[in-house]
Design an enzyme around this catalytic site. Sequence first.
Site, PDB file in Angstrom:
ATOM      1  N   CYS A  77       0.844  -1.199   0.000  1.00  0.00           N
ATOM      2  CA  CYS A  77       0.000   0.000   0.000  1.00  0.00           C
ATOM      3  C   CYS A  77       0.879   1.247   0.000  1.00  0.00           C
ATOM      4  O   CYS A  77       1.846   1.327   0.755  1.00  0.00           O
ATOM      5  CB  CYS A  77      -0.848   0.041   1.263  1.00  0.00           C
TER       6      CYS A  77
ATOM      7  N   ARG B  84      -4.177 -14.614  -0.842  1.00  0.00           N
ATOM      8  CA  ARG B  84      -3.220 -14.360   0.241  1.00  0.00           C
ATOM      9  C   ARG B  84      -3.970 -14.541   1.558  1.00  0.00           C
ATOM     10  O   ARG B  84      -5.037 -13.961   1.764  1.00  0.00           O
ATOM     11  CB  ARG B  84      -2.666 -12.940   0.147  1.00  0.00           C
TER      12      ARG B  84
ATOM     13  N   TYR C 200      -8.281  -8.157   7.298  1.00  0.00           N
ATOM     14  CA  TYR C 200      -9.282  -7.444   6.505  1.00  0.00           C
ATOM     15  C   TYR C 200     -10.542  -8.304   6.326  1.00  0.00           C
ATOM     16  O   TYR C 200     -10.629  -9.411   6.873  1.00  0.00           O
ATOM     17  CB  TYR C 200      -8.662  -6.959   5.181  1.00  0.00           C
TER      18      TYR C 200
ATOM     19  N   ARG D 161       9.669  -5.103   2.037  1.00  0.00           N
ATOM     20  CA  ARG D 161      10.716  -4.165   2.477  1.00  0.00           C
ATOM     21  C   ARG D 161      12.053  -4.457   1.814  1.00  0.00           C
ATOM     22  O   ARG D 161      12.790  -3.540   1.431  1.00  0.00           O
ATOM     23  CB  ARG D 161      10.855  -4.242   4.007  1.00  0.00           C
TER      24      ARG D 161
HETATM   25  C1  LIG Z   1       4.866  -0.303   2.942  1.00  0.00           C
HETATM   26  C2  LIG Z   1       4.172  -1.631   3.054  1.00  0.00           C
HETATM   27  C3  LIG Z   1       2.907  -1.776   2.517  1.00  0.00           C
HETATM   28  C4  LIG Z   1       2.257  -3.020   2.572  1.00  0.00           C
HETATM   29  N1  LIG Z   1       1.036  -3.174   1.969  1.00  0.00           N
HETATM   30  C5  LIG Z   1       0.490  -4.395   1.865  1.00  0.00           C
HETATM   31  C6  LIG Z   1      -0.642  -4.628   1.047  1.00  0.00           C
HETATM   32  O1  LIG Z   1      -1.127  -3.743   0.339  1.00  0.00           O
HETATM   33  N2  LIG Z   1      -1.178  -5.870   1.050  1.00  0.00           N
HETATM   34  C7  LIG Z   1      -0.624  -6.899   1.764  1.00  0.00           C
HETATM   35  O2  LIG Z   1      -1.153  -8.012   1.715  1.00  0.00           O
HETATM   36  N3  LIG Z   1       0.484  -6.714   2.490  1.00  0.00           N
HETATM   37  C8  LIG Z   1       1.066  -5.512   2.544  1.00  0.00           C
HETATM   38  N4  LIG Z   1       2.240  -5.348   3.223  1.00  0.00           N
HETATM   39  C9  LIG Z   1       2.921  -6.538   3.780  1.00  0.00           C
HETATM   40  C10 LIG Z   1       3.961  -7.033   2.778  1.00  0.00           C
HETATM   41  O3  LIG Z   1       3.356  -7.446   1.556  1.00  0.00           O
HETATM   42  C11 LIG Z   1       4.795  -8.198   3.343  1.00  0.00           C
HETATM   43  O4  LIG Z   1       3.957  -9.300   3.578  1.00  0.00           O
HETATM   44  C12 LIG Z   1       5.520  -7.851   4.632  1.00  0.00           C
HETATM   45  O5  LIG Z   1       6.065  -6.551   4.588  1.00  0.00           O
HETATM   46  C13 LIG Z   1       6.623  -8.863   4.948  1.00  0.00           C
HETATM   47  O6  LIG Z   1       7.586  -8.924   3.903  1.00  0.00           O
HETATM   48  P1  LIG Z   1       9.018  -8.150   4.026  1.00  0.00           P
HETATM   49  O7  LIG Z   1       9.672  -8.670   5.286  1.00  0.00           O
HETATM   50  O8  LIG Z   1       9.787  -8.497   2.775  1.00  0.00           O
HETATM   51  O9  LIG Z   1       8.706  -6.697   4.138  1.00  0.00           O
HETATM   52  C14 LIG Z   1       2.879  -4.109   3.214  1.00  0.00           C
HETATM   53  C15 LIG Z   1       4.154  -3.946   3.774  1.00  0.00           C
HETATM   54  C16 LIG Z   1       4.802  -2.729   3.675  1.00  0.00           C
HETATM   55  C17 LIG Z   1       6.199  -2.598   4.244  1.00  0.00           C
END
Ligand SMILES: Cc1cc2nc3c(=O)[nH]c(=O)nc-3n(C[C@H](O)[C@H](O)[C@H](O)COP(=O)(O)O)c2cc1C
Length: 367
Positions: free
Chosen positions: A27, A232, A185, A326
């Site tokens: 997001c 998901r 959600y 990230r």
């Molecule tokens: C900025 C940001 C926005 C995110 N928006 C969503 C989203 O729109 N939908 C979702 O399912 N997860 C969202 N997440 C979760 C990520 O998709 C992911 O599952 C989570 O950050 C863990 O992965 P990572 O350790 O590589 O960040 C978001 C995470 C971050 C950091």
Amino acid sequence: MSKPALFEPIRVGPLYLTNRIVIAPMCQYSAESGCMNEWHLIHLGHLAISGAALLTIEATAVLPEGRITWADVGLWNDETEAALGRVLEGIRRWSDIPIGIQLNHAGRKASTEVPWAGGKQFAPNEPHGWQTVAPSPVPYSPNEIAPVALDRYQLREIREAFVAAAIRAGQLGLDLVQLHCAHGYLLHQFLSPLSNRRDDEYGGSLQNRIRYPLEVFEAVRDAFRGKSVSVRVSGTDWVEGGWDVEQTCTFAEMLEARGCHAIHISSGGLHPAQKIPVGPSYQVPLARAVKSAVRMPVVTVGLITSFEQAEAIIATGEADMVALARTIVYDPRWPWHAAAELGAQVRAPKQYLRTEPRRHHDLFEAE
Ligand SMILES: Cc1cc2nc3c(=O)[nH]c(=O)nc-3n(C[C@H](O)[C@H](O)[C@H](O)COP(=O)(O)O)c2cc1C
């Protein structure tokens, strides 16, 4: 030398992916009345040329009141569709990365401020607020305004909104629709006994709690016919008495039986009492459990940062793909670095072919 597992191609339903690296939805809270703008072109555009195999567009609301915040992206009318279309046109002109979209309704977690302004819930009478809805009138936390329990008519309306968004996604030429059943959600609110207290056929037993998400899945699958559909899900609520990995496995089996092409295992987000054991690969055991229950590709995510870690997850069969959020924002060329480190090749835009690092002169395949 054989190809590293992370760079083996894979099929997700009809979609062919060149490697196992997926960009997770993120997001951006930067849309205007649900419409994407230049920020989304910059953000998605730079990730599109990262070398990953699939780009997933952020949680996209199927109705205005299904937005987490007032600045979420939407896909509920001609304006939101046209705005998304313009961003896609920009990306598509220069990159052939397959693009998916995550469709969402935030349920009781809607009507909030953007995170960098505090993320608090807005009351329905505040300028950026509205009345939230959910399976049952149980707020996310006790100090929040309770959602209104959805009646049958509203359930049908929301399902139809998912269908309409999936049709628009098809018209825009998107390659994959991901149904958001994770992170607390609306569809997750149906799954978990902590948020679903209904006494009709949509609440109570596991069979009943799964019913509405399955109905929405089937309707979306039919609306996006011929293309890939994934889900998901949170593999656990990390709360005693909540949604857990056994229930996730049952849900995954039922989705697979209905034609789901891949399942993406995240966790948490439903309840403020969650105790998440955060650390490298912390969600991988959930994916591994689901993988033993289904044959469709299983995606894992969460603190996957190193190339060897990602390679080991795929090579040992704990999951079929890794998703990065990230990690890939921190290093948008992570797939290039992974290919260099593991001795694989990665697709690069023709404009960048001359930028191949001298030390890795066989790194690039032209797009
Ligand atoms: C900025 C940001 C926005 C995110 N928006 C969503 C989203 O729109 N939908 C979702 O399912 N997860 C969202 N997440 C979760 C990520 O998709 C992911 O599952 C989570 O950050 C863990 O992965 P990572 O350790 O590589 O960040 C978001 C995470 C971050 C950091």
